[in-house]
Structures are given as C-alpha cells and as structure tokens.
Enzyme design. Structure first.
Site, PDB file in Angstrom:
ATOM      1  N   ASP A  31       0.826  -1.203   0.000  1.00 22.61           N
ATOM      2  CA  ASP A  31       0.000   0.000   0.000  1.00 22.61           C
ATOM      3  C   ASP A  31       0.867   1.264   0.000  1.00 22.61           C
ATOM      4  OD1 ASP A  31      -2.150   1.796   0.449  1.00 22.61           O
ATOM      5  OD2 ASP A  31      -3.225   0.287   1.612  1.00 22.61           O
ATOM      6  N   THR A  72      -6.846   3.496  -2.409  1.00 23.15           N
ATOM      7  CA  THR A  72      -6.595   2.099  -2.031  1.00 23.15           C
ATOM      8  C   THR A  72      -7.595   1.110  -2.636  1.00 23.15           C
ATOM      9  OG1 THR A  72      -5.518   2.742   0.028  1.00 23.15           O
ATOM     10  CG2 THR A  72      -6.425   0.516  -0.064  1.00 23.15           C
ATOM     11  N   ASN A  93     -12.549   4.854  -1.916  1.00 27.36           N
ATOM     12  CA  ASN A  93     -12.623   4.064  -0.687  1.00 27.36           C
ATOM     13  C   ASN A  93     -14.024   4.195  -0.106  1.00 27.36           C
ATOM     14  OD1 ASN A  93      -9.916   3.375  -0.902  1.00 27.36           O
ATOM     15  ND2 ASN A  93      -9.236   5.116   0.348  1.00 27.36           N
ATOM     16  N   ARG A 157     -10.745  -3.707   2.898  1.00 28.14           N
ATOM     17  CA  ARG A 157     -10.777  -3.591   1.439  1.00 28.14           C
ATOM     18  C   ARG A 157      -9.557  -4.226   0.781  1.00 28.14           C
ATOM     19  NH1 ARG A 157     -10.280   1.601   3.762  1.00 28.14           N
ATOM     20  NH2 ARG A 157      -8.394   2.805   3.215  1.00 28.14           N
ATOM     21  N   ASP A 296       1.239   2.328   4.080  1.00 24.19           N
ATOM     22  CA  ASP A 296       0.319   3.430   3.800  1.00 24.19           C
ATOM     23  C   ASP A 296       0.082   4.274   5.044  1.00 24.19           C
ATOM     24  OD1 ASP A 296      -1.684   4.666   1.870  1.00 24.19           O
ATOM     25  OD2 ASP A 296      -3.029   4.127   3.513  1.00 24.19           O
ATOM     26  N   HIS A 300       1.175   8.172   5.241  1.00 24.35           N
ATOM     27  CA  HIS A 300       0.206   9.244   5.472  1.00 24.35           C
ATOM     28  C   HIS A 300       0.596  10.107   6.669  1.00 24.35           C
ATOM     29  CE1 HIS A 300      -3.005   8.867   2.585  1.00 24.35           C
ATOM     30  NE2 HIS A 300      -3.086   7.564   2.768  1.00 24.35           N
ATOM     31  N   HIS A 476      -2.477  10.874  -1.621  1.00 29.72           N
ATOM     32  CA  HIS A 476      -2.466  10.414  -3.015  1.00 29.72           C
ATOM     33  C   HIS A 476      -3.862  10.574  -3.586  1.00 29.72           C
ATOM     34  CE1 HIS A 476      -4.368   6.879  -1.198  1.00 29.72           C
ATOM     35  NE2 HIS A 476      -3.441   7.005  -0.266  1.00 29.72           N
TER      36      HIS A 476
END
Length: 535
Positions: A31, A72, A93, A157, A296, A300, A476
C-alpha cells in the site's frame, strides 16, 4: 493394442499438461509504494527480499495507474480485475453515490455479520459492490471451485477486493488485535484462525517497541528525525524509539497498523493460512492475496522522506525475504509464482516542496467545500452543492429545478468559477467525460475512473504538486506520475529474468496471469497483456 497405448500416452500428456501450472500464486500489494523506493533504499536492502525478486525475476520499471482517483480500494480492485473504476464500479474508498443520494463504503454490506472478535461494524463487509470478476474468481471457476483463494490484509478492502466474489476466505485486522471476517465467507472462523487469534501474536510486537533496524547513519536517504514535515504517531513526537506499549495502553491493538510490525503480523497469519489450508500442496493452483497496509499508514502520517518510512521498508524487505524462504520450503522453489505491485504511489509533502521554493500548496477538503458553498449562495441565493468528495462535485438537481435554473448553465458556471482557483488545472463536466478526448491525457484518466451512475456532475483535476491534504505526512489520489508510478515485479514459476522500461499499466497484470494460467480473462478487462513474461 495400439489404441490402448495411444490412450495411455494421451493420458500421460494430459497429466503433464495439467501439472504445467504453479501450485500457488501469491499476489502482493504494498500500500502506497512508489517505484522510487526500490531505487532510493536499494543500498540498504538485503539480497533476500526485493533484490531477489528483481534479480531473479522480471522487473517492470515503468508501470502506472491509468485512471484517477488513485486510492486504495480502486487500486486493489483494478489490479485483480484488470480493469478500471469505470467498469468495476469501485470509484473510491468511500464515496457519495449519485444514484442513491447516500455515502457508501467500498465493501459495505448490511446483509452480513462479523465473525471473530471485533466491533460489529468491522464485519459488515463483502465484495458485493465489486461489479467485475477478478483473476481469483476466474481461477475458482477454472478449477470447478477446487482451487482455494484466500485474501489477507490489515484493511478490509485490501483483503476482500483482491480475493473476489468466490473466495474461500478474506481476513482483515480488528482493533482488538484479532483477524476477523464476515458471514459472507462462513458462519464462524476456521479453527486455525481462532487459535491464531487466541495466541495474541500482536502482543509480541507491541512489547518489543519500535526502534531503528539499523544504525541511524544508514538512514541518510531520508530527512532528519522529528522534522517539520512529519505528523505525530498517536500524539508522540516523530522521534525514535517509540514505546508501542504506551500507545497500546492508551488506544488499542490498532496501533500496530501504523508501524512496520503490522506487515510482520500479516506474514505470520499468511503462513498459518498456508499450512492450515494446505495451499500449494496439490496440483490444483491456489491463490493467496497479501496486502501490506502499514506502509500506507506510516506514509500518510510521517511522509515519504521520513526515517520511519525508510525503516518500514527496510523491515518489509526482511519480512518479504523470510516469506520467500518460507515458500521455498513449504511449496517448493519452482512451484509458486509471485507478483508484487502497489495500489497507488504517493505525493511529496507539499510544505517541504514549498520550503524549497516550489509554488504549490495544501488545499484542505473543507476549504474547497466551504468556498463552493459560498460561491453558490452568492450566485444563486442557495447552496446548490449536494456533496463534494473525491474530486467530484455533486449538484442538487431538485433545488436547481425548484428555482427554475438551467442545469447545464449551472454546471458551466460552477466550472468557470472553479477554473479561477489557483489549485485547479482543469474541470470536466459529466458530458465532457462521457464524450472523452483521446488527445487529453488527463481527461482519459478521469474517464477510466468515472462511473456515470455513481460519480458527480463535475470532476476537478488539480495542478501538479497541489494536494488535498493537511500540512504533514502525505496523501495520493491524482493522475500525476507521483501517484501513478508503482513497482511491478514478477518472480518464480516460469518467470524469465529481465527488465523493461517500456510503459505498462497495472490493468495488464490480471489478464497476463490469466494467460499464464491458461484460464478465462476477468470479465471487465481489455485483455492487454505483458508479453515479456509470456514468452
């Protein structure tokens, strides 16, 4: 006698042909991984992880996402369906759905329930919103559902979408420290998963804490520790070492997500799944999807130039190396096929760019929303905006109709206003999107990410470098190369050694696997393949 011999030989040929497939396919998604990380951190990687995949496998150096928004859920869905959000329907998402007038989450499903130890809301998840089949679905169909498919991730997810509609199981991580699932897959967790959860594997990582893997001098590819572009990790200043025990006691086991050890826990669970479900143990191909989410979370919060991010990748390199060694021993060195990619990349921290004299800015989502509302009130005496999210503007058609306004004129006026904003490169109306224009590269990306049933009346494309985010860390979502350029590595069964710098797209992964496995293409793909690894 000759006929018997012929049938016997045909049987042998048939058996050999049936065995000309890998015993296990492992699809790895990292990710928020930028291709650039494989170059920047290369000197600090071991020979057993990323370098093994690149040296002994095939490297596609110039692989991109070909749509926006680069998030994602669309990323995972696109890798495994071989198509884009315009076809598979996972347009974010979470998103405002124009057809229903409601916010929705990509894997929401109120018809199913949690199984395992977690919050009830964590379990109301399934792949029902995914409109296309995945390569994992096609494998299930091709093997008459004898091949097993299991998806694993910290994020729901990241587990559910790659595993597809027909998966045996998808497992994701709860804030309780347990892996959970939903009744979409079964009435209760398998015994092995329950046993794994009871052993509280997360605790060993919490107790260990997070310090640097290597001496601090090694991290010269990153900015200094505790720099102004980093956010805080659970209210802690971004400075090593981190006491995960304190964070855990003040929060819950979810703190592991934002550390490299979330990735370790994923591999611990994946290895347990391989053993307990006997993946790769017979001649029928199985498929394991693994999504590493901690990269990820760290990206972030702390940003792409943080020591924390570099340490996360150095540790992930070791984790992948150990996993490959494990696969060598349990499945057999030439019996498995691995691919590794990412669901999107990520932008540079905008404040860092500004401080180095690049005239760009962070644009908070609320600022855009408030300014659009203010424009509408001034122009029309009412707020005609129903929703703004994911670069989409939704107009309130009922209010527009009641006020006797012309919808097309309103769209154009909103578009004209938006294009006066410093951060906006271009605005597209739904009509322009559906008409398309091959000569407009960025419009083509919007088109492939747009579902006319679900998306808004207007889509905004920011200028390069402008980001809809706060001041620290990164995000992103754009169609620019800093968000689209991801790694793509193939390794293992019948993968030649080599590399290419020719431009490729992530939507080529699933159809290439279909050709490799000699099964049906996922039903939404345009079936463009990576011929370099099919020769």
């Amino acid at each position: 006698m000759k006929k018997k011999l012929l049938f016997s030989l045909l049987g042998v040929v048939s058996l050999v042909a049936a065995q000309e497939k890998p015993k296990l396919v492992v699809g790895i998604v990292v990710d928020q991984m930028k291709m650039e990380y494989l170059y920047r951190f290369s000197n600090d990687f071991s020979e057993k992880g990323f370098k093994r995949l690149m040296t002994d496998g095939y490297t596609f150096h110039n692989t991109h996402y070909n749509y926006m928004p680069t998030y994602t859920a669309p990323g995972h869905a696109s890798v495994f369906t071989g198509t884009t959000p315009s076809v598979h329907g996972i347009v974010g998402n979470e998103w405002f759905n124009k057809a229903t007038g409601k916010e929705m989450y990509c894997t929401d499903d109120e018809t199913v329930k949690l199984i395992g130890d977690g919050k009830e809301s964590e379990g109301k998840m399934s792949p029902k919103n995914l409109q296309a089949t995945t390569i994992t679905d096609e494998l299930k169909l091709a093997t008459n559902f004898k091949g097993k498919v299991i998806g694993i991730s910290l994020k729901d997810r990241g587990a559910i979408l790659p595993a597809g509609h027909f998966a045996n199981w998808a497992f994701w991580y709860s804030q309780t420290g347990a892996f959970v699932s939903s009744t979409y897959y079964g009435e209760q967790l398998p015994d092995w998963a329950t046993e794994f959860n009871s052993q509280k594997h997360f605790q060993k990582y919490v107790d260990k804490g997070w310090n640097l893997l290597k001496p601090k001098s090694v991290y010269n590819e990153s900015l200094t520790d505790n720099n102004p572009y980093e956010g805080k990790l659970f209210k802690r200043a971004p400075f090593f070492p981190y006491s995960l025990k304190e964070m855990y006691e003040e929060n819950n086991a979810g703190v592991l997500r934002s550390t490299p050890f979330g990735n370790n826990l994923i591999v611990d669970f994946a290895q347990k799944a391989i053993e307990a479900e006997s993946l790769g143990k017979d001649e029928i191909t199985d498929f394991l999807t693994v999504s590493f989410s901690s990269t990820d979370y760290v990206g972030h919060i702390l940003g792409p130039r943080s020591i924390e991010l570099q340490d996360t990748y150095l540790r992930l390199d070791e984790t992948i190396g150990e996993f490959l060694t494990y696969l060598d021993k349990t499945v057999g060195k030439n019996n498995y096929l691995v691919f590794l990619t990412a669901d999107h990349a990520g932008a540079e921290n905008v404040t860092y760019l500004k401080d180095n004299k690049y005239d760009v800015d962070n644009i908070p989502y609320k600022t855009i929303e408030n300014e659009l509302s203010a424009f509408s009130e001034k122009q029309y005496g009412a707020n005609l905006m129903l929703n703004y999210s994911n670069y989409n503007l939704f107009l309130d058609k009922e209010v527009i109709k009641k006020k006797g306004l012309d919808l097309q004129k309103v769209k154009q006026e909103f578009k004209t206003y938006l294009q006066t904003q410093k951060y906006v490169k271009k605005v597209y109306t739904e009509e322009e999107i559906q008409l398309g224009n091959p000569s407009d590269y960025f419009l083509a990306n919007v088109v492939r990410g747009y579902d006319p049933v679900q998306n808004g009346e207007l889509v905004i494309n920011f200028k390069p470098g402008y980001v809809e985010y706060s001041g620290t860390g990164t995000t992103h979502g754009s169609p620019y190369s800093y968000d689209t350029h991801v790694p793509l590595l193939f390794y293992g069964w019948k993968i030649p050694k080599g590399e290419t710098h020719a431009k490729k797209y992530i939507t080529q992964i699933a159809p290439t696997l279909a050709q490799k496995l000699k099964i049906t293409f996922p039903n939404g793909t345009e079936a463009e393949v990576l011929t370099e690894i099919l020769k």
